[in-house]
Design an enzyme around this catalytic site. Structure first.
Site, PDB file in Angstrom:
ATOM      1  N   ASP A  12      -6.118 -13.368 -41.647  1.00 40.93           N
ATOM      2  CA  ASP A  12      -7.050 -14.268 -42.321  1.00 40.93           C
ATOM      3  C   ASP A  12      -8.482 -13.739 -42.245  1.00 40.93           C
ATOM      4  O   ASP A  12      -9.010 -13.517 -41.147  1.00 40.93           O
ATOM      5  CB  ASP A  12      -7.021 -15.660 -41.687  1.00 40.93           C
ATOM      6  CG  ASP A  12      -5.744 -16.428 -41.998  1.00 40.93           C
ATOM      7  OD1 ASP A  12      -4.999 -15.979 -42.886  1.00 40.93           O
ATOM      8  OD2 ASP A  12      -5.509 -17.460 -41.357  1.00 40.93           O
ATOM      9  N   LYS A  39       0.844 -19.684 -42.824  1.00 41.68           N
ATOM     10  CA  LYS A  39       1.424 -20.975 -42.462  1.00 41.68           C
ATOM     11  C   LYS A  39       2.610 -20.797 -41.521  1.00 41.68           C
ATOM     12  O   LYS A  39       2.805 -21.566 -40.580  1.00 41.68           O
ATOM     13  CB  LYS A  39       1.837 -21.738 -43.714  1.00 41.68           C
ATOM     14  CG  LYS A  39       0.668 -22.094 -44.636  1.00 41.68           C
ATOM     15  CD  LYS A  39       1.078 -23.044 -45.726  1.00 41.68           C
ATOM     16  CE  LYS A  39       1.328 -24.431 -45.200  1.00 41.68           C
ATOM     17  NZ  LYS A  39       0.148 -25.050 -44.591  1.00 41.68           N
ATOM     18  N   GLU A 136       5.519 -19.485 -48.605  1.00 45.65           N
ATOM     19  CA  GLU A 136       4.687 -18.279 -48.624  1.00 45.65           C
ATOM     20  C   GLU A 136       5.512 -16.999 -48.520  1.00 45.65           C
ATOM     21  O   GLU A 136       4.941 -15.914 -48.427  1.00 45.65           O
ATOM     22  CB  GLU A 136       3.664 -18.323 -47.480  1.00 45.65           C
ATOM     23  CG  GLU A 136       2.559 -19.341 -47.691  1.00 45.65           C
ATOM     24  CD  GLU A 136       1.492 -19.293 -46.618  1.00 45.65           C
ATOM     25  OE1 GLU A 136       0.400 -19.823 -46.861  1.00 45.65           O
ATOM     26  OE2 GLU A 136       1.739 -18.728 -45.527  1.00 45.65           O
ATOM     27  N   THR A 239      -8.329 -25.717 -41.184  1.00 46.06           N
ATOM     28  CA  THR A 239      -7.412 -24.681 -41.658  1.00 46.06           C
ATOM     29  C   THR A 239      -5.974 -24.856 -41.172  1.00 46.06           C
ATOM     30  O   THR A 239      -5.035 -24.782 -41.949  1.00 46.06           O
ATOM     31  CB  THR A 239      -7.919 -23.282 -41.255  1.00 46.06           C
ATOM     32  OG1 THR A 239      -9.217 -23.084 -41.809  1.00 46.06           O
ATOM     33  CG2 THR A 239      -6.996 -22.199 -41.765  1.00 46.06           C
ATOM     34  N   ASP A 243      -0.336 -27.266 -40.263  1.00 43.54           N
ATOM     35  CA  ASP A 243       0.639 -26.425 -39.575  1.00 43.54           C
ATOM     36  C   ASP A 243       0.867 -26.911 -38.146  1.00 43.54           C
ATOM     37  O   ASP A 243       2.002 -26.920 -37.654  1.00 43.54           O
ATOM     38  CB  ASP A 243       0.159 -24.970 -39.557  1.00 43.54           C
ATOM     39  CG  ASP A 243       0.003 -24.393 -40.953  1.00 43.54           C
ATOM     40  OD1 ASP A 243       0.766 -24.811 -41.851  1.00 43.54           O
ATOM     41  OD2 ASP A 243      -0.874 -23.536 -41.148  1.00 43.54           O
TER      42      ASP A 243
END
Length: 299
Positions: A12, A39, A136, A239, A243
């Site tokens: 990231d 994720k 993803e 963020t 999750d």
């Protein structure tokens, strides 16, 4: 009960900004940070930190070896994680002054999941184990179908939303985790109550869990609608909030918690996460969540 997370791992690139960049606009970032994320990775870290027996399957490139190292440090079993020649997936994340984020994702190695890897991995798990999936990585349909055929209990987080989801057998999942944007896209509704009602009607055998940011969470199962308000904390970065919620929820279920108990624990863990900057690094340990809940009871 073992939990297999067949999911993404990303690098990231995080930029702190005054506001999200608009079309045609150039804006100076206030800060730049490099974080471990994706994720899938975030959810595996949350599962392991919550105390669940966690296995992560997926693909990384040579540039993502440090992600695998971090997973192992967190207590995640990475025997089903493969290193391939394709670069590791990565994300470009803007975080504005209110703590909200927007994300541009590059799939990379996450899009290189093979049928052979799926068959080899799922064969190592037993009926009743949990299979956690996000949207993803490639071969989601195969994972849903093969997981169900194996008798695994499937948890699905259909993020990000793509056109392919319209033909996916989502109703196979025992749990469906969505936020307001994802829920609206899957249901065709915009109001939260209508979203969760429509999703429950669409997937009648699935427990639907709708996270609604600062308003908390709404869940629907055979017993009806369940609501839990958010636990208020100062927001630094949202963020990995969703999750963290998913990881702690499933860990609680694996330990025998009922729906209400799992929602409560997951909400507390998520609240701690949003009070900190970063993705995987912001996910709390189980003892931190316990102390947080004890402190709220004392208040």
């Amino acid at each position: 009960m073992k939990i297999l997370n067949f999911g993404s791992l990303n690098v990231d690139h995080v930029y702190q900004v005054d506001h999200f960049v608009a079309a045609g606009e150039t804006e100076h970032a206030l800060r730049y940070d490099l974080h471990m994320g994706g994720k899938g990775m975030n959810q595996s870290v949350a599962l392991a930190r919550a105390g669940a027996e966690t296995y992560h399957a997926g693909c990384i490139g040579a540039d993502g070896v440090f992600l695998a190292d971090f997973l192992r440090e967190c207590g995640v079993n990475t025997r089903h994680l493969r290193q391939i020649e394709t670069p590791t997936g990565h994300a470009m994340i803007q975080v504005d002054k209110t703590g909200q984020n927007c994300i541009l994702l590059f799939g990379g190695a996450n899009q290189c999941i093979s049928d052979a890897q799926i068959d080899e991995t799922i064969a190592q798990f037993d009926r009743g184990d949990i299979l956690l999936l996000q949207n993803e990585i490639s071969e989601i349909r195969t994972l849903l179908e093969e997981g169900a055929a194996r008798g695994l209990r499937i948890a699905f987080n259909p993020a990000p939303i793509t056109a392919e989801l319209a033909d996916m057998p989502i109703g196979i999942a025992e749990w469906l985790f969505v936020n307001e944007t994802e829920g609206a896209a899957l249901s065709g509704e915009t109001a939260n109550d209508r979203i969760i009602t429509a999703l429950r009607e669409k997937y009648p055998h699935t427990t639907v869990i709708l996270t609604v940011g600062g308003d908390g969470v709404i869940a629907a199962d055979d017993a009806g609608i369940h609501r839990l308000p958010a636990m208020k904390v100062p927001v630094a970065d949202t963020t990995a909030a969703g999750d963290t919620f998913i990881g702690y929820f499933l860990a609680a279920v694996a330990e025998g918690s009922d729906l209400q108990g799992a929602l409560h624990t997951a909400s507390a863990a998520s609240a701690l996460t949003v009070s900190r900057a970063g993705a995987a690094a912001s996910i709390p340990m189980a003892d931190e969540v316990k102390r947080f809940l004890q402190g709220r009871q004392a208040d």
